[in-house]
Scaffold this motif. Structure first.
Motif, PDB file in Angstrom:
ATOM      1  N   LYS A 142       0.839  -1.199   0.000  1.00  0.00           N
ATOM      2  CA  LYS A 142       0.000   0.000   0.000  1.00  0.00           C
ATOM      3  C   LYS A 142       0.872   1.246   0.000  1.00  0.00           C
ATOM      4  O   LYS A 142       2.090   1.175   0.128  1.00  0.00           O
ATOM      5  CB  LYS A 142      -0.909   0.010   1.224  1.00  0.00           C
ATOM      6  N   GLN A 143       0.213   2.391  -0.089  1.00  0.00           N
ATOM      7  CA  GLN A 143       0.884   3.668   0.110  1.00  0.00           C
ATOM      8  C   GLN A 143       1.024   3.840   1.618  1.00  0.00           C
ATOM      9  O   GLN A 143       0.099   3.555   2.374  1.00  0.00           O
ATOM     10  CB  GLN A 143       0.071   4.816  -0.482  1.00  0.00           C
ATOM     11  N   MET A 144       2.172   4.316   2.066  1.00  0.00           N
ATOM     12  CA  MET A 144       2.430   4.497   3.496  1.00  0.00           C
ATOM     13  C   MET A 144       2.140   5.928   3.911  1.00  0.00           C
ATOM     14  O   MET A 144       2.317   6.855   3.126  1.00  0.00           O
ATOM     15  CB  MET A 144       3.884   4.170   3.828  1.00  0.00           C
ATOM     16  N   SER A 145       1.736   6.092   5.152  1.00  0.00           N
ATOM     17  CA  SER A 145       1.495   7.411   5.715  1.00  0.00           C
ATOM     18  C   SER A 145       1.800   7.365   7.208  1.00  0.00           C
ATOM     19  O   SER A 145       1.190   6.574   7.935  1.00  0.00           O
ATOM     20  CB  SER A 145       0.035   7.824   5.483  1.00  0.00           C
ATOM     21  N   PHE A 146       2.762   8.167   7.655  1.00  0.00           N
ATOM     22  CA  PHE A 146       3.186   8.191   9.058  1.00  0.00           C
ATOM     23  C   PHE A 146       3.196   9.623   9.566  1.00  0.00           C
ATOM     24  O   PHE A 146       3.464  10.556   8.820  1.00  0.00           O
ATOM     25  CB  PHE A 146       4.597   7.609   9.201  1.00  0.00           C
ATOM     26  N   TRP A 147       2.945   9.773  10.861  1.00  0.00           N
ATOM     27  CA  TRP A 147       3.060  11.066  11.519  1.00  0.00           C
ATOM     28  C   TRP A 147       3.785  10.880  12.829  1.00  0.00           C
ATOM     29  O   TRP A 147       4.090   9.753  13.233  1.00  0.00           O
ATOM     30  CB  TRP A 147       1.709  11.730  11.693  1.00  0.00           C
ATOM     31  N   MET A 148       4.050  11.973  13.546  1.00  0.00           N
ATOM     32  CA  MET A 148       4.894  11.932  14.736  1.00  0.00           C
ATOM     33  C   MET A 148       4.163  12.372  16.002  1.00  0.00           C
ATOM     34  O   MET A 148       4.793  12.901  16.924  1.00  0.00           O
ATOM     35  CB  MET A 148       6.127  12.798  14.494  1.00  0.00           C
ATOM     36  N   ARG A 149       2.882  12.141  16.078  1.00  0.00           N
ATOM     37  CA  ARG A 149       2.134  12.499  17.290  1.00  0.00           C
ATOM     38  C   ARG A 149       2.768  11.811  18.506  1.00  0.00           C
ATOM     39  O   ARG A 149       3.060  10.625  18.476  1.00  0.00           O
ATOM     40  CB  ARG A 149       0.683  12.088  17.170  1.00  0.00           C
ATOM     41  N   ASN A 150       3.003  12.581  19.556  1.00  0.00           N
ATOM     42  CA  ASN A 150       3.572  12.076  20.815  1.00  0.00           C
ATOM     43  C   ASN A 150       4.928  11.393  20.646  1.00  0.00           C
ATOM     44  O   ASN A 150       5.323  10.579  21.471  1.00  0.00           O
ATOM     45  CB  ASN A 150       2.596  11.107  21.501  1.00  0.00           C
ATOM     46  N   THR A 151       5.633  11.718  19.583  1.00  0.00           N
ATOM     47  CA  THR A 151       6.949  11.124  19.348  1.00  0.00           C
ATOM     48  C   THR A 151       7.999  12.195  19.593  1.00  0.00           C
ATOM     49  O   THR A 151       8.012  13.223  18.930  1.00  0.00           O
ATOM     50  CB  THR A 151       7.050  10.561  17.917  1.00  0.00           C
ATOM     51  N   HIS A 152       8.878  11.917  20.554  1.00  0.00           N
ATOM     52  CA  HIS A 152       9.873  12.897  20.989  1.00  0.00           C
ATOM     53  C   HIS A 152      11.179  12.827  20.201  1.00  0.00           C
ATOM     54  O   HIS A 152      11.989  13.753  20.260  1.00  0.00           O
ATOM     55  CB  HIS A 152      10.186  12.701  22.477  1.00  0.00           C
ATOM     56  N   LEU A 153      11.417  11.723  19.508  1.00  0.00           N
ATOM     57  CA  LEU A 153      12.689  11.503  18.827  1.00  0.00           C
ATOM     58  C   LEU A 153      12.652  11.963  17.373  1.00  0.00           C
ATOM     59  O   LEU A 153      11.681  11.665  16.672  1.00  0.00           O
ATOM     60  CB  LEU A 153      13.024  10.007  18.828  1.00  0.00           C
ATOM     61  N   PRO A 154      13.690  12.618  16.891  1.00  0.00           N
ATOM     62  CA  PRO A 154      13.775  12.866  15.447  1.00  0.00           C
ATOM     63  C   PRO A 154      14.118  11.537  14.769  1.00  0.00           C
ATOM     64  O   PRO A 154      15.046  10.838  15.174  1.00  0.00           O
ATOM     65  CB  PRO A 154      14.905  13.885  15.315  1.00  0.00           C
ATOM     66  N   LEU A 155      13.348  11.178  13.769  1.00  0.00           N
ATOM     67  CA  LEU A 155      13.501   9.876  13.120  1.00  0.00           C
ATOM     68  C   LEU A 155      13.683  10.016  11.616  1.00  0.00           C
ATOM     69  O   LEU A 155      13.377  11.056  11.040  1.00  0.00           O
ATOM     70  CB  LEU A 155      12.252   9.012  13.369  1.00  0.00           C
ATOM     71  N   ASP A 156      14.155   8.952  11.014  1.00  0.00           N
ATOM     72  CA  ASP A 156      14.090   8.765   9.568  1.00  0.00           C
ATOM     73  C   ASP A 156      13.165   7.586   9.344  1.00  0.00           C
ATOM     74  O   ASP A 156      13.090   6.671  10.173  1.00  0.00           O
ATOM     75  CB  ASP A 156      15.459   8.411   8.978  1.00  0.00           C
ATOM     76  N   ILE A 157      12.484   7.600   8.205  1.00  0.00           N
ATOM     77  CA  ILE A 157      11.667   6.453   7.831  1.00  0.00           C
ATOM     78  C   ILE A 157      12.048   6.015   6.431  1.00  0.00           C
ATOM     79  O   ILE A 157      12.206   6.845   5.534  1.00  0.00           O
ATOM     80  CB  ILE A 157      10.158   6.747   7.952  1.00  0.00           C
ATOM     81  N   GLY A 158      12.247   4.724   6.293  1.00  0.00           N
ATOM     82  CA  GLY A 158      12.522   4.131   4.995  1.00  0.00           C
ATOM     83  C   GLY A 158      11.360   3.237   4.612  1.00  0.00           C
ATOM     84  O   GLY A 158      10.854   2.481   5.448  1.00  0.00           O
ATOM     85  N   PHE A 159      10.924   3.348   3.372  1.00  0.00           N
ATOM     86  CA  PHE A 159       9.816   2.540   2.869  1.00  0.00           C
ATOM     87  C   PHE A 159      10.369   1.490   1.901  1.00  0.00           C
ATOM     88  O   PHE A 159      11.185   1.809   1.030  1.00  0.00           O
ATOM     89  CB  PHE A 159       8.791   3.412   2.151  1.00  0.00           C
ATOM     90  N   PHE A 160       9.859   0.260   2.027  1.00  0.00           N
ATOM     91  CA  PHE A 160      10.378  -0.886   1.284  1.00  0.00           C
ATOM     92  C   PHE A 160       9.250  -1.638   0.577  1.00  0.00           C
ATOM     93  O   PHE A 160       8.156  -1.782   1.133  1.00  0.00           O
ATOM     94  CB  PHE A 160      11.054  -1.882   2.233  1.00  0.00           C
ATOM     95  N   THR A 161       9.554  -2.177  -0.587  1.00  0.00           N
ATOM     96  CA  THR A 161       8.619  -3.050  -1.283  1.00  0.00           C
ATOM     97  C   THR A 161       8.731  -4.464  -0.707  1.00  0.00           C
ATOM     98  O   THR A 161       9.620  -4.747   0.113  1.00  0.00           O
ATOM     99  CB  THR A 161       8.904  -3.049  -2.794  1.00  0.00           C
ATOM    100  N   ALA A 162       7.841  -5.351  -1.124  1.00  0.00           N
ATOM    101  CA  ALA A 162       7.751  -6.712  -0.576  1.00  0.00           C
ATOM    102  C   ALA A 162       9.050  -7.500  -0.723  1.00  0.00           C
ATOM    103  O   ALA A 162       9.318  -8.401   0.073  1.00  0.00           O
ATOM    104  CB  ALA A 162       6.607  -7.464  -1.236  1.00  0.00           C
TER     105      ALA A 162
END
Length: 157
Positions: free
Chosen positions: A82-102
Motif C-alpha cells: 500500500k501507500q504508506m502514511s506516518f506522523w509523529m504524534r507524541n513522538t519525541h525523537l527525530p527519526l528517519d523512515i525508509g519505505f520498502f517493497t515486498a
C-alpha cells in the motif's frame, strides 16, 4: 466432549509450575538471552528492530520514547502492499523512515520531526515495510534507495 473440572485444571497448573528448570543440574549452563531483537541486515549495515505487526503496535510506534540506541529501530510489517502514511504524534525523537517493497528493496527515505502531526506519505503504492530509525541513520550507514534486506530473515528470526 468430557467436561474438565476446575480442580483438575488447578492440579495441572500446579504440576506445570512444579517443573522448574532451576532443578536441572545443567540449568546453570543455559545462556538465556532476553530481549534479543531481530536484525535487518543490508550487508554493509545492520539494525536491530522491534517488530510492529499488529494494528495496536503500529498505531503506537515509537511514541513517548525519550531515546533509542543508535543501531536500533522499529520495522512495520503490513499485510498487503500500500501507500504508506506516518506522523509523529507524541513522538519525541527525530527519526528517519525508509519505505520498502515486498522484496525488501528500499524505495524512499524521509526525515520525521518530533511532534509533527502532518502525515508523511510515500510516493509509491506498492510498499509493505517501513523502518523507523534515529534521524540520519540511513545516511550515516550509507543506505540509499535500491539497497535491500531479506524480509524472510526478519519474519522468522
Amino acid at each position: 466432549m468430557i467436561p474438565v473440572r476446575s480442580h483438575t485444571l488447578s492440579l495441572l497448573l500446579l504440576c506445570a509450575l512444579a517443573i522448574n528448570p532451576a532443578c536441572d543440574s545443567d540449568s546453570h549452563k543455559i545462556d538465556v538471552q532476553e530481549n534479543v531483537l531481530p536484525v535487518v541486515d543490508f550487508g554493509h549495515a545492520r539494525v536491530s528492530v522491534e517488530l510492529a505487526v499488529d494494528q495496536a503496535t503500529q498505531a503506537k510506534g515509537l511514541m513517548f520514547r525519550k531515546s533509542m540506541p543508535e543501531d536500533q529501530g522499529m520495522l512495520f510489517i503490513f499485510d498487503r502492499p500500500k501507500q504508506m502514511s506516518f506522523w509523529m504524534r507524541n513522538t519525541h525523537l527525530p527519526l528517519d523512515i525508509g519505505f520498502f517493497t515486498a522484496d525488501g528493496v528500499l524505495r524512499e527515505i524521509y526525515p520525521l520531526y518530533p511532534h509533527d502531526e502532518n502525515s508523511r506519505k510515500s510516493i509509491r503504492f506498492d510498499l509493505l515495510y517501513a523502518l523507523e530509525t534515529n534521524q540520519g541513520w540511513f545516511e550515516r550507514h550509507g543506505l540509499k534507495p535500491g539497497d535491500k534486506f531479506d524480509p524472510m530473515s526478519v519474519r522468522n528470526p
